[in-house]
Design an enzyme around this catalytic site. Sequence first.
Site, PDB file in Angstrom:
ATOM      1  N   LYS A 119     -37.664  38.304-116.344  1.00  0.00           N
ATOM      2  CA  LYS A 119     -37.264  37.042-115.731  1.00  0.00           C
ATOM      3  C   LYS A 119     -35.870  37.246-115.136  1.00  0.00           C
ATOM      4  O   LYS A 119     -35.059  37.996-115.697  1.00  0.00           O
ATOM      5  CB  LYS A 119     -37.212  35.941-116.811  1.00  0.00           C
ATOM      6  CG  LYS A 119     -36.675  34.613-116.342  1.00  0.00           C
ATOM      7  CD  LYS A 119     -37.577  33.922-115.328  1.00  0.00           C
ATOM      8  CE  LYS A 119     -36.883  32.696-114.718  1.00  0.00           C
ATOM      9  NZ  LYS A 119     -37.694  32.093-113.645  1.00  0.00           N
ATOM     10  N   CYS A 150     -33.781  32.583-104.986  1.00  0.00           N
ATOM     11  CA  CYS A 150     -34.336  31.503-105.811  1.00  0.00           C
ATOM     12  C   CYS A 150     -34.262  30.169-105.069  1.00  0.00           C
ATOM     13  O   CYS A 150     -33.180  29.724-104.704  1.00  0.00           O
ATOM     14  CB  CYS A 150     -33.620  31.375-107.143  1.00  0.00           C
ATOM     15  SG  CYS A 150     -34.409  30.082-108.128  1.00  0.00           S
TER      16      CYS A 150
HETATM   17  C1  LIG Z   1     -43.218  30.157-112.535  1.00  0.00           C
HETATM   18  C2  LIG Z   1     -42.550  31.070-111.560  1.00  0.00           C
HETATM   19  C3  LIG Z   1     -41.270  31.516-111.822  1.00  0.00           C
HETATM   20  C4  LIG Z   1     -40.642  32.388-110.944  1.00  0.00           C
HETATM   21  N1  LIG Z   1     -39.397  32.870-111.231  1.00  0.00           N
HETATM   22  C5  LIG Z   1     -38.841  33.822-110.476  1.00  0.00           C
HETATM   23  C6  LIG Z   1     -37.633  34.456-110.858  1.00  0.00           C
HETATM   24  O1  LIG Z   1     -37.048  34.157-111.905  1.00  0.00           O
HETATM   25  N2  LIG Z   1     -37.127  35.408-110.038  1.00  0.00           N
HETATM   26  C7  LIG Z   1     -37.749  35.799-108.874  1.00  0.00           C
HETATM   27  O2  LIG Z   1     -37.243  36.689-108.184  1.00  0.00           O
HETATM   28  N3  LIG Z   1     -38.901  35.221-108.476  1.00  0.00           N
HETATM   29  C8  LIG Z   1     -39.461  34.261-109.268  1.00  0.00           C
HETATM   30  N4  LIG Z   1     -40.668  33.711-108.899  1.00  0.00           N
HETATM   31  C9  LIG Z   1     -41.328  34.145-107.653  1.00  0.00           C
HETATM   32  C10 LIG Z   1     -42.365  35.225-107.936  1.00  0.00           C
HETATM   33  O3  LIG Z   1     -41.747  36.382-108.466  1.00  0.00           O
HETATM   34  C11 LIG Z   1     -43.138  35.597-106.660  1.00  0.00           C
HETATM   35  O4  LIG Z   1     -42.232  36.123-105.719  1.00  0.00           O
HETATM   36  C12 LIG Z   1     -43.880  34.418-106.032  1.00  0.00           C
HETATM   37  O5  LIG Z   1     -44.485  33.608-107.004  1.00  0.00           O
HETATM   38  C13 LIG Z   1     -44.953  34.889-105.035  1.00  0.00           C
HETATM   39  O6  LIG Z   1     -45.933  35.668-105.692  1.00  0.00           O
HETATM   40  P1  LIG Z   1     -47.409  35.066-106.072  1.00  0.00           P
HETATM   41  O7  LIG Z   1     -48.016  34.591-104.812  1.00  0.00           O
HETATM   42  O8  LIG Z   1     -48.126  36.225-106.696  1.00  0.00           O
HETATM   43  O9  LIG Z   1     -47.163  33.953-107.037  1.00  0.00           O
HETATM   44  C14 LIG Z   1     -41.304  32.811-109.756  1.00  0.00           C
HETATM   45  C15 LIG Z   1     -42.603  32.339-109.491  1.00  0.00           C
HETATM   46  C16 LIG Z   1     -43.234  31.484-110.366  1.00  0.00           C
HETATM   47  C17 LIG Z   1     -44.626  31.016-110.052  1.00  0.00           C
END
Ligand SMILES: Cc1cc2nc3c(=O)[nH]c(=O)nc-3n(C[C@H](O)[C@H](O)[C@H](O)COP(=O)(O)O)c2cc1C
Length: 312
Positions: free
Chosen positions: A45, A131
């Site tokens: 995270k 973020c």
């Molecule tokens: C619940 C949640 C928490 C996330 N927290 C972070 C984070 O702490 N740092 C980060 O770089 N991206 C964070 N993301 C973004 C994801 O790493 C990712 O880039 C984004 O969800 C797109 O990928 P996906 O389509 O597979 O969900 C978060 C995404 C979700 C859904």
Amino acid sequence: MVSTHTHIAGFSFDNCLMNAAGVACMTKEELAAVKDSAAGTFVTKTATLEFRQGNPEPRYRDVSLGSINSMGLPNNGLDYYLDYLLELQESEPNRTFFLSLVGMSPEETHTILKKVQASDFKGITELNLSCPNVPGKPQIAYDFETTDKLLAEVFAYFKKPLGIKLPPYFDIVHFDQAAAIFNNYPLKFVNCVNSIGNGLYIEDESVVIRPKNGFGGIGGQYIKPTALANVHAFYQRLKPEIQIIGTGGVLTGRDAFEHILCGASMVQVGTTLHKEGVAAFERITAELKAIMEEKGYESLEDFRGKLKYIEG
Ligand SMILES: Cc1cc2nc3c(=O)[nH]c(=O)nc-3n(C[C@H](O)[C@H](O)[C@H](O)COP(=O)(O)O)c2cc1C
């Protein structure tokens, strides 16, 4: 023999699939579950200097084509993740893991990175410049001047392998401008993309998450075309020493295949991992290998970046 083996920053990984930061990586138990799954590695995270509670709940919702979240960077603080990574360096010296981090201000980012630099951490650091969910804080990488200044300051003292997590860009000029900045630094990778910021999902007459009156980052199927465009745009523009991690909209082996075709050396899974758990890694890997087998590809190098265009 078909292999999904890959390299990032000179480190070797048995599989090119891993979690995306923020999913299945808040606690040591969650990180251990990813580590012991079919995933090639994990990323923590995004850590801030101190523990953060994050935004009020409900702050995440699975929806049919993906997810919406406004977590607000809840995390256990840098030391929690760094201590665990240092432990793993002893117990699993042949594996490499990723530490995601960012400060709540440039000063805090420097404090954190200096701590990592001074530590025995030998893994890969991912600086989250994207973020979308902290009220009052813009996504850093949408401000090119600030990003350039921050990277110049960081690389003055940070000598360990470092990459950056980027928000999606939507304009060709922005791809050009961002890549021109990144090419000036010894970055090991860029990770495209973080969620598409500040979408709105409505059920009946109401939003589905509490923070920011329902505005939240969008992940999953909705974002794959944008993610692929960002992966490929940076693959075309960045110097070859800067690798690409592809993130966004990966549900199947076909999705992972497309990210690699666009230039990704590693592929991260967020929303699908949240919906399906760590078993997703085994399924997606098997699907990816089946596609490679069918096409006669033995390694990712056989097709990475080899997206075909329509000529004439
Ligand atoms: C619940 C949640 C928490 C996330 N927290 C972070 C984070 O702490 N740092 C980060 O770089 N991206 C964070 N993301 C973004 C994801 O790493 C990712 O880039 C984004 O969800 C797109 O990928 P996906 O389509 O597979 O969900 C978060 C995404 C979700 C859904």
